[in-house]
Motif scaffolding. Structure first.
Motif, PDB file in Angstrom:
ATOM      1  N   PHE A   1       5.433  24.489 -99.978  1.00 57.21           N
ATOM      2  CA  PHE A   1       5.782  25.668-100.773  1.00 57.21           C
ATOM      3  C   PHE A   1       5.896  25.322-102.257  1.00 57.21           C
ATOM      4  O   PHE A   1       5.352  26.020-103.123  1.00 57.21           O
ATOM      5  N   ILE A   2       6.591  24.227-102.569  1.00 58.56           N
ATOM      6  CA  ILE A   2       6.804  23.877-103.975  1.00 58.56           C
ATOM      7  C   ILE A   2       5.519  23.397-104.634  1.00 58.56           C
ATOM      8  O   ILE A   2       5.341  23.514-105.859  1.00 58.56           O
ATOM      9  N   ARG A   3       4.592  22.853-103.829  1.00 58.93           N
ATOM     10  CA  ARG A   3       3.313  22.410-104.397  1.00 58.93           C
ATOM     11  C   ARG A   3       2.450  23.576-104.852  1.00 58.93           C
ATOM     12  O   ARG A   3       1.545  23.396-105.674  1.00 58.93           O
ATOM     13  N   HIS A   4       2.713  24.774-104.319  1.00 61.27           N
ATOM     14  CA  HIS A   4       1.997  25.951-104.800  1.00 61.27           C
ATOM     15  C   HIS A   4       2.521  26.418-106.156  1.00 61.27           C
ATOM     16  O   HIS A   4       1.832  27.161-106.860  1.00 61.27           O
ATOM     17  N   LEU A   5       3.740  25.983-106.510  1.00 63.11           N
ATOM     18  CA  LEU A   5       4.360  26.446-107.754  1.00 63.11           C
ATOM     19  C   LEU A   5       4.272  25.423-108.871  1.00 63.11           C
ATOM     20  O   LEU A   5       4.242  25.801-110.061  1.00 63.11           O
ATOM     21  N   LEU A   6       4.257  24.133-108.545  1.00 61.43           N
ATOM     22  CA  LEU A   6       4.314  23.074-109.555  1.00 61.43           C
ATOM     23  C   LEU A   6       3.159  22.101-109.354  1.00 61.43           C
ATOM     24  O   LEU A   6       2.576  22.028-108.270  1.00 61.43           O
ATOM     25  N   PRO A   7       2.854  21.319-110.387  1.00 60.70           N
ATOM     26  CA  PRO A   7       1.855  20.256-110.227  1.00 60.70           C
ATOM     27  C   PRO A   7       2.295  19.260-109.154  1.00 60.70           C
ATOM     28  O   PRO A   7       3.480  19.134-108.825  1.00 60.70           O
ATOM     29  N   HIS A   8       1.319  18.517-108.623  1.00 63.28           N
ATOM     30  CA  HIS A   8       1.540  17.666-107.455  1.00 63.28           C
ATOM     31  C   HIS A   8       2.716  16.700-107.632  1.00 63.28           C
ATOM     32  O   HIS A   8       3.640  16.664-106.805  1.00 63.28           O
ATOM     33  N   TRP A   9       2.707  15.913-108.724  1.00 60.17           N
ATOM     34  CA  TRP A   9       3.761  14.915-108.898  1.00 60.17           C
ATOM     35  C   TRP A   9       5.115  15.555-109.172  1.00 60.17           C
ATOM     36  O   TRP A   9       6.144  15.074-108.716  1.00 60.17           O
ATOM     37  N   TRP A  10       5.114  16.663-109.955  1.00 57.86           N
ATOM     38  CA  TRP A  10       6.373  17.367-110.198  1.00 57.86           C
ATOM     39  C   TRP A  10       6.934  17.940-108.892  1.00 57.86           C
ATOM     40  O   TRP A  10       8.138  17.896-108.656  1.00 57.86           O
ATOM     41  N   ALA A  11       6.054  18.492-108.071  1.00 61.59           N
ATOM     42  CA  ALA A  11       6.500  19.042-106.779  1.00 61.59           C
ATOM     43  C   ALA A  11       7.086  17.947-105.897  1.00 61.59           C
ATOM     44  O   ALA A  11       8.134  18.129-105.256  1.00 61.59           O
ATOM     45  N   ASN A  12       6.420  16.778-105.875  1.00 63.15           N
ATOM     46  CA  ASN A  12       6.943  15.669-105.088  1.00 63.15           C
ATOM     47  C   ASN A  12       8.314  15.224-105.581  1.00 63.15           C
ATOM     48  O   ASN A  12       9.221  14.924-104.790  1.00 63.15           O
ATOM     49  N   ALA A  13       8.467  15.168-106.918  1.00 61.16           N
ATOM     50  CA  ALA A  13       9.741  14.734-107.488  1.00 61.16           C
ATOM     51  C   ALA A  13      10.856  15.721-107.160  1.00 61.16           C
ATOM     52  O   ALA A  13      11.963  15.328-106.763  1.00 61.16           O
ATOM     53  N   VAL A  14      10.565  17.025-107.314  1.00 59.60           N
ATOM     54  CA  VAL A  14      11.580  18.049-107.011  1.00 59.60           C
ATOM     55  C   VAL A  14      11.961  17.994-105.534  1.00 59.60           C
ATOM     56  O   VAL A  14      13.146  18.051-105.176  1.00 59.60           O
ATOM     57  N   CYS A  15      10.952  17.882-104.664  1.00 57.58           N
ATOM     58  CA  CYS A  15      11.229  17.830-103.220  1.00 57.58           C
ATOM     59  C   CYS A  15      12.042  16.585-102.869  1.00 57.58           C
ATOM     60  O   CYS A  15      12.983  16.654-102.077  1.00 57.58           O
ATOM     61  N   GLY A  16      11.680  15.438-103.451  1.00 57.06           N
ATOM     62  CA  GLY A  16      12.403  14.206-103.154  1.00 57.06           C
ATOM     63  C   GLY A  16      13.847  14.253-103.594  1.00 57.06           C
ATOM     64  O   GLY A  16      14.754  13.868-102.840  1.00 57.06           O
ATOM     65  N   ILE A  17      14.087  14.736-104.831  1.00 63.94           N
ATOM     66  CA  ILE A  17      15.461  14.824-105.339  1.00 63.94           C
ATOM     67  C   ILE A  17      16.282  15.812-104.518  1.00 63.94           C
ATOM     68  O   ILE A  17      17.444  15.545-104.166  1.00 63.94           O
ATOM     69  N   ALA A  18      15.679  16.981-104.190  1.00 65.20           N
ATOM     70  CA  ALA A  18      16.399  17.986-103.396  1.00 65.20           C
ATOM     71  C   ALA A  18      16.749  17.446-102.011  1.00 65.20           C
ATOM     72  O   ALA A  18      17.859  17.666-101.506  1.00 65.20           O
ATOM     73  N   THR A  19      15.816  16.712-101.419  1.00 69.98           N
ATOM     74  CA  THR A  19      16.074  16.148-100.088  1.00 69.98           C
ATOM     75  C   THR A  19      17.198  15.122-100.140  1.00 69.98           C
ATOM     76  O   THR A  19      18.092  15.111 -99.273  1.00 69.98           O
ATOM     77  N   LEU A  20      17.186  14.256-101.172  1.00 71.79           N
ATOM     78  CA  LEU A  20      18.249  13.257-101.308  1.00 71.79           C
ATOM     79  C   LEU A  20      19.604  13.914-101.521  1.00 71.79           C
ATOM     80  O   LEU A  20      20.618  13.457-100.987  1.00 71.79           O
ATOM     81  N   LEU A  21      19.640  14.996-102.306  1.00 68.65           N
ATOM     82  CA  LEU A  21      20.906  15.689-102.532  1.00 68.65           C
ATOM     83  C   LEU A  21      21.440  16.296-101.237  1.00 68.65           C
ATOM     84  O   LEU A  21      22.655  16.302-100.993  1.00 68.65           O
ATOM     85  N   LEU A  22      20.534  16.808-100.406  1.00 64.51           N
ATOM     86  CA  LEU A  22      20.972  17.432 -99.158  1.00 64.51           C
ATOM     87  C   LEU A  22      21.501  16.412 -98.150  1.00 64.51           C
ATOM     88  O   LEU A  22      22.477  16.670 -97.448  1.00 64.51           O
ATOM     89  N   ILE A  23      20.841  15.239 -98.077  1.00 61.71           N
ATOM     90  CA  ILE A  23      21.250  14.260 -97.063  1.00 61.71           C
ATOM     91  C   ILE A  23      22.268  13.260 -97.592  1.00 61.71           C
ATOM     92  O   ILE A  23      22.782  12.436 -96.823  1.00 61.71           O
ATOM     93  N   SER A  24      22.589  13.312 -98.895  1.00 62.00           N
ATOM     94  CA  SER A  24      23.507  12.314 -99.459  1.00 62.00           C
ATOM     95  C   SER A  24      24.884  12.302 -98.792  1.00 62.00           C
ATOM     96  O   SER A  24      25.432  11.210 -98.557  1.00 62.00           O
ATOM     97  N   PRO A  25      25.488  13.462 -98.450  1.00 59.16           N
ATOM     98  CA  PRO A  25      26.782  13.374 -97.732  1.00 59.16           C
ATOM     99  C   PRO A  25      26.655  12.663 -96.387  1.00 59.16           C
ATOM    100  O   PRO A  25      27.558  11.936 -95.968  1.00 59.16           O
ATOM    101  N   PHE A  26      25.514  12.864 -95.709  1.00 62.89           N
ATOM    102  CA  PHE A  26      25.317  12.226 -94.408  1.00 62.89           C
ATOM    103  C   PHE A  26      25.149  10.711 -94.564  1.00 62.89           C
ATOM    104  O   PHE A  26      25.725   9.930 -93.792  1.00 62.89           O
ATOM    105  N   LEU A  27      24.358  10.301 -95.567  1.00 56.39           N
ATOM    106  CA  LEU A  27      24.118   8.871 -95.760  1.00 56.39           C
ATOM    107  C   LEU A  27      25.396   8.155 -96.176  1.00 56.39           C
ATOM    108  O   LEU A  27      25.659   7.018 -95.741  1.00 56.39           O
ATOM    109  N   ARG A  28      26.194   8.802 -97.029  1.00 56.97           N
ATOM    110  CA  ARG A  28      27.467   8.182 -97.431  1.00 56.97           C
ATOM    111  C   ARG A  28      28.388   8.014 -96.223  1.00 56.97           C
ATOM    112  O   ARG A  28      29.063   6.994 -96.076  1.00 56.97           O
ATOM    113  N   ALA A  29      28.405   9.033 -95.358  1.00 57.23           N
ATOM    114  CA  ALA A  29      29.249   8.942 -94.166  1.00 57.23           C
ATOM    115  C   ALA A  29      28.791   7.808 -93.248  1.00 57.23           C
ATOM    116  O   ALA A  29      29.615   7.109 -92.649  1.00 57.23           O
TER     117      ALA A  29
END
Length: 749
Positions: A448-476
């Motif tokens: 979905f995000i690759r349709h809105l942003l350039p390839h590398w920007w989309a990858n960066a946004v997806c990666g950061i968002a994924t890390l933010l979502l799983i960060s409480p789990f990884l810390r635990a």
């Protein structure tokens, strides 16, 4: 007028016949499940002398819906917390019994020369005892209050869970051309992954959803919401490769932990009964009398296999779980039958097309025979034990009574075991949540995000968002239990413990870093060394982040509050049983709940008048009355209808108390039709006994059991009669009473 569709005609035929047959079975004090099966046989095409169902396909669809709702209701009665509190003893008994009976069933099937899949499914059917039938037998024999009955019910709950897993495993075996150990292990891991994921996410979200809508939900909307969630989870379950029944059970077990669970159980009960009846009728429709004749010998041998197998392996399983020989024999003999889950497994095999059509009616016949024999098997346990006790040496009896695999380890080992179990549980649960989040983000969000942003920007946004979502789990994963009492005690008790404890932290650090490494590897083309450095740095930032710590703690508190919400409500409303129940020192003493019937002769009497302690030797510890809990009631406490008495005593004492509570009730009124109340207009005559007397002197209420409603004085409304006013000649009064009492009044007027 348009013709009725066959579905309506067939449903009418099924329900009418099922209603008649189940009334007969109720009169004969037999399980209703058998009545439904017999009704199905009567309306099947195999019965030439009665009307038959026209469209078996529609009935099969309704039967599948019935299986789904049956397992949904089973999930509502199930609790993961109860399983955790049972300890290891029921788990040992359940696993041993199911494994031995399944192997015995497979061997028996091969001995008959049946196919490989027929034998495997037969093993699954013979391994599952019937919760419904055993509960009914305990109730009829007055044994529900005895200790061994509680052990049996605990094992049956675990058997039901294993039956769900077994159904998924059998589906995997049936769909695989030649399943090996790796495929079987993969199926088990897949089941565990989705079960934990759905349960954790469901407990986190669904109680919050129901709580937020509590003011808007009445019984009707709650029923629709519950059934909607059931069907939605059934669809989701089929989408990931499981059966709809498995998804329905999972949703039921999630809703079982909510405050609304008791309401949902009552609301769903009629729906489950309707569709469950259709399912069991569809079971009976598949019984072919010719098959029963052709397979009479296998049926008899299978009955013997179940009776002897459960008597032997069931007893041994309960023995090694820590029960005495007598209790183990009572438990093992009680489980010598098969029932509803055997039918469900047989239906699964037929729907997958992997078992012969002969196997279904054979299993139904075996179930019917073993069901009729169940009460006799339960009664036979005690005489069989007495025979063994007379003939076996005392040393052997003592040895058998001491066989157990559930001894608790030494003190230091308990600390290590407790700590490692908690760390493993936390790591597995949060890893599953992290893995599911990563999968969803990379599968759906990234395109979905690759349709809105350039390839590398989309990858960066997806990666950061994924890390933010799983960060409480990884810390635990990394930090949980590092400051627990067990960790501190082991760290301080022995210097040799420090290195293994540090190793546990490093292992969890590697697990958490692996998730970050995978995300980087999927979205970037960095070198492995750089990705490892990024992973370690990211996990280190998560560990030292105070805000992330607060988020993790808050999420865990919300989850635990949702998980305990039903228990909290039960404590507030006075329904939770006391904690000391499991700590009574005497092995022959336990606590049981006795319900006072609505028409009980005990109602209105005090405990002193009932003399329960003197008559039965029990101690009444509490009385549950509506939302009240009366602890340590005194002799002046009055018993009311529908009270629930919590009493402490032995098996025999509590059984006698329960029997007396059910027996000492008011006799049914044979002339209930004559008890109708009627309103009459009466004119006071001069020659009668009432003229010149006041209401009290007339005895209209006390002697004639009638009541004066009012005095007619030509007004629009009746006038109230002053008790001191004397009735006079030609007064017109209106009185209420039964027919015979009114006639007696007229005779004296």
């Amino acid at each position: 007028m348009s013709e009725l569709p066959y579905l309506v005609k067939d449903l009418a035929l099924i329900l009418v016949v099922a209603g008649i047959v189940t009334i007969v079975f109720k009169k004969l004090k037999q399980p209703l499940v058998l009545g439904y099966v017999v009704a199905g046989f009567l309306v099947s095409p195999h019965m030439p002398y009665t009307m038959s169902v026209a469209d078996n396909g529609d009935i099969g669809t309704w039967g599948n819906i019935g299986v789904m709702f049956l397992l949904f209701s089973l999930g509502l009665d199930f609790s993961f917390k109860k399983i955790m509190k049972m300890g290891v003893s029921p788990v040992i008994a359940t696993c041993s019994t199911v494994f031995c009976m399944m192997v015995l069933g497979i061997v028996t099937g091969h001995a008959f020369g049946w196919s490989r899949m027929d034998s495997i499914f037969l093993g699954g059917m013979l391994a599952m005892s019937s919760t419904t039938i055993i509960y009914k037998a305990f109730d009829d024999l007055g044994l529900r209050q005895q200790r061994f009955a509680g052990q049996v019910m605990s094992v049956l709950i675990l058997e039901d869970i294993l039956a769900i897993v077994l159904m998924v495993m059998l589906s995997a075996i049936a769909n695989g051309s030649d399943p090996d150990g790796g495929q079987m292990l993969g199926s088990v891991l897949k089941i565990a992954f989705f079960l934990i994921l759905w349960f954790v996410v469901g407990i986190f979200l669904i109680p919050w959803m129901l709580r937020s809508m509590r003011k808007l939900i009445n019984n009707e909307t709650l029923l629709i919401v519950a059934l909607g969630l059931c069907c939605a989870m059934a669809v989701l379950s089929t989408e990931v490769g499981f059966s709809s029944a498995f998804g329905a059970f999972v949703m039921g077990s999630i809703l079982a932990e909510t405050i609304e669970a008791d309401r949902i159980i009552k609301l769903v009960e009629p729906v489950k009964n309707l569709f469950g009846a259709v399912f069991f009728v569809s079971v009976g429709m598949l019984v072919d009398p010719q098959v029963l004749v052709d397979y009479a010998l296998p049926i008899c041998l299978l009955v013997l296999t179940i009776i002897l197998g459960q008597a032997l392996f069931g007893t041994l399983s309960f023995l090694i779980s820590g029960q005495s020989l007598k209790s183990a024999m009572q438990c093992g003999f009680s489980m010598a039958q098969i029932g509803e889950f055997s039918f469900i497994i047989a239906s699964l095999g037929l729907s997958l097309g992997v078992i012969g059509e002969f196997l279904y009616p054979v299993v139904v016949a075996v179930s019917v025979i073993t069901t009729f024999l169940t009460p006799y098997m339960i009664k036979a346990a005690t005489p069989c034990y007495a025979t063994l006790e007379r003939h076996l040496p005392k040393k052997w009896i003592a040895t058998l009574n001491n066989i157990t695999l559930s001894h608790r380890p030494a003190h230091p080992e308990r600390k290590w075991k407790s700590l490692l179990m908690q760390m493993t549980r936390i790591t597995v649960v949060y890893s599953i949540l992290s893995g599911a989040t990563v999968f969803l983000m990379l599968t759906f969000f990234l395109p979905f995000i690759r349709h809105l942003l350039p390839h590398w920007w989309a990858n960066a946004v997806c990666g950061i968002a994924t890390l933010l979502l799983i960060s409480p789990f990884l810390r635990a994963i990394v930090m949980k239990k590092n400051h627990s009492e067990e960790f501190k005690a082991l760290w301080n008790d022995n210097p040799y413990n420090k290195l293994p404890l540090i190793f546990t932290i490093l292992v969890r650090l590697v697990v958490a870093s692996a998730f970050v490494f995978y995300i980087c590897n999927y979205l970037t083309r960095f070198t492995n060394a750089l990705m490892i450095s990024i992973a370690l740095a990211a996990v280190a930032l998560m560990v030292i982040s105070r805000s992330l710590k607060r988020r993790s703690i808050k999420m865990e508190r919300i989850f635990m509050q949702n998980l305990r919400s039903r228990d909290i409500a039960a404590q507030v409303m006075g329904r939770k049983r006391p904690l000391y129940e499991g700590k009574l020192l005497d092995r022959d003493i336990h606590i049981a709940e006795i319900d006072v019937p609505e028409d009980s002769l005990w109602a209105g009497k005090t405990l002193r008048e009932l003399e329960l302690r003197n008559k039965f030797g029990v101690h009444v510890s509490s009385i549950l009355r509506g939302t009240q809990r009366i602890n340590i009631p005194n002799g002046n406490t009055t018993i009311y209808p529908n009270d629930r008495i919590q009493a402490i005593g032995s098996d025999e004492q509590l059984t006698a108390l329960s029997s007396a509570a059910g027996r000492e009730i008011m006799a049914k009124d044979p002339d209930i039709e004559k008890r109708e109340m009627k309103l009459r207009q009466v004119v006071i005559s001069a020659d009668g006994t009432f003229a010149g007397k006041t209401m009290k002197e007339s005895g209209i209420r006390d002697k004639f059991n009638c009541m004066v409603v009012g005095l007619e004085e030509g007004k629009e409304n009746l006038s109230l009669v002053d008790p001191s006013r004397k009735l006079e000649k030609d007064d017109i009064i209106w009185i209420v009473g039964e027919e015979e009492d009114l006639e007696r009044f007229n005779e004296n007027n």
